[in-house]
Design a protein around this motif. Structure first.
Motif, mmCIF file in Angstrom:
data_model
loop_
_atom_site.group_PDB
_atom_site.id
_atom_site.type_symbol
_atom_site.label_atom_id
_atom_site.label_comp_id
_atom_site.label_asym_id
_atom_site.label_seq_id
_atom_site.Cartn_x
_atom_site.Cartn_y
_atom_site.Cartn_z
ATOM 1 N N VAL A 19 0.819 -1.214 0.000
ATOM 2 C CA VAL A 19 0.000 0.000 0.000
ATOM 3 C C VAL A 19 0.855 1.267 0.000
ATOM 4 C CG1 VAL A 19 -1.748 1.299 1.277
ATOM 5 C CG2 VAL A 19 -1.987 -1.169 1.003
ATOM 6 N N PRO A 20 1.906 1.393 0.813
ATOM 7 C CA PRO A 20 2.725 2.616 0.754
ATOM 8 C C PRO A 20 3.394 2.813 -0.606
ATOM 9 C CG PRO A 20 3.221 1.379 2.749
ATOM 10 C CD PRO A 20 2.335 0.521 1.916
ATOM 11 N N TYR A 21 3.792 1.719 -1.247
ATOM 12 C CA TYR A 21 4.425 1.829 -2.572
ATOM 13 C C TYR A 21 3.425 2.319 -3.616
ATOM 14 C CZ TYR A 21 8.020 -0.946 -0.309
ATOM 15 O OH TYR A 21 8.976 -1.393 0.544
ATOM 16 N N VAL A 27 1.322 9.396 -6.341
ATOM 17 C CA VAL A 27 1.759 10.787 -6.159
ATOM 18 C C VAL A 27 2.742 11.176 -7.261
ATOM 19 C CG1 VAL A 27 3.096 12.316 -4.666
ATOM 20 C CG2 VAL A 27 1.311 10.892 -3.694
ATOM 21 N N LEU A 28 3.697 10.310 -7.568
ATOM 22 C CA LEU A 28 4.646 10.598 -8.647
ATOM 23 C C LEU A 28 3.946 10.694 -9.994
ATOM 24 C CD1 LEU A 28 7.665 8.368 -7.624
ATOM 25 C CD2 LEU A 28 7.520 10.852 -7.562
ATOM 26 N N LEU A 29 2.967 9.826 -10.233
ATOM 27 C CA LEU A 29 2.212 9.870 -11.486
ATOM 28 C C LEU A 29 1.494 11.209 -11.632
ATOM 29 C CD1 LEU A 29 1.170 8.336 -13.991
ATOM 30 C CD2 LEU A 29 -0.751 7.596 -12.577
#
Length: 152
Positions: A19-21, A27-29
Motif C-alpha cells: 500500500v505505501p508503494y 503521487v509521482l504519477l
C-alpha cells in the motif's frame, strides 16, 4: 491448550505490504502528469525587463514591426523598411538568418494592436529558423517615488 493459541498469535506474516508503494507511485504519477505539459513550450521568448538598459548590438538587427491593423514591416540590417506579408517575412528572414546566424531579430508591436498579431509573427519567425527573438519596447517612466498602485 493455551500453548496452541499463543503460537498462532505470534506467527510471522510472510506477505509484503504494498500500500505505501502504491501511494508513492500515484503521487509521482500525478506530479509527472501536471508538469509534463509545462515542459513543452512552442515559442521561446526572452522578455526584456522594465528597467533594463539597451543591449549592445554587434550587427544591425532584423526588425519586424506589427502595426495596429496587423500590417507587417521588415527592416533587414539598416535597409529601408518594407511592407511584407507573412510568407515573404518567413522567406526573407529564413535566408537572412542562414547567411548571418548571429544576427538579432527584434519584434515591435503597436501597444493598441491585438496580441494575436505579435504572437503570429513570433510563430512565423520560429518556422523561419530563428532561435532567439527579442521584443522591442520604449523605456517607461521611472518607478521611483511611486507606490504599488502607481500614485505618488
Amino acid at each position: 491448550m493455551a500453548t496452541p493459541r499463543r503460537q498462532k498469535r505470534y506467527k510471522l506474516k510472510s506477505e509484503i505490504n504494498v500500500v505505501p508503494y502504491i501511494d508513492v507511485m500515484l503521487v509521482l504519477l500525478i506530479i509527472f502528469m501536471v508538469t509534463t505539459p509545462m515542459m513543452n513550450s512552442s515559442v521561446d521568448v526572452q522578455l526584456p525587463q522594465a528597467d533594463a538598459k539597451s543591449l549592445e548590438q554587434k550587427k544591425d538587427p532584423v526588425l519586424v514591426s506589427v502595426l495596429q491593423d496587423g500590417q507587417l514591416y521588415l527592416t533587414l540590417s539598416g535597409e529601408k523598411k518594407e511592407l511584407v506579408d507573412e510568407e515573404t517575412l518567413k522567406n526573407k528572414v529564413r535566408v537572412f538568418v542562414q547567411v548571418n546566424p548571429d544576427v538579432s531579430v527584434l519584434v515591435g508591436g503597436d501597444e493598441r494592436g491585438a496580441y494575436g498579431g505579435v504572437f503570429k509573427v513570433l510563430a512565423d519567425l520560429q518556422q523561419a529558423g530563428v532561435s532567439k527573438v527579442g521584443l522591442m519596447g520604449q523605456p517607461g517612466e521611472s518607478n521611483q517615488g511611486k507606490t504599488s498602485n502607481g500614485r505618488k
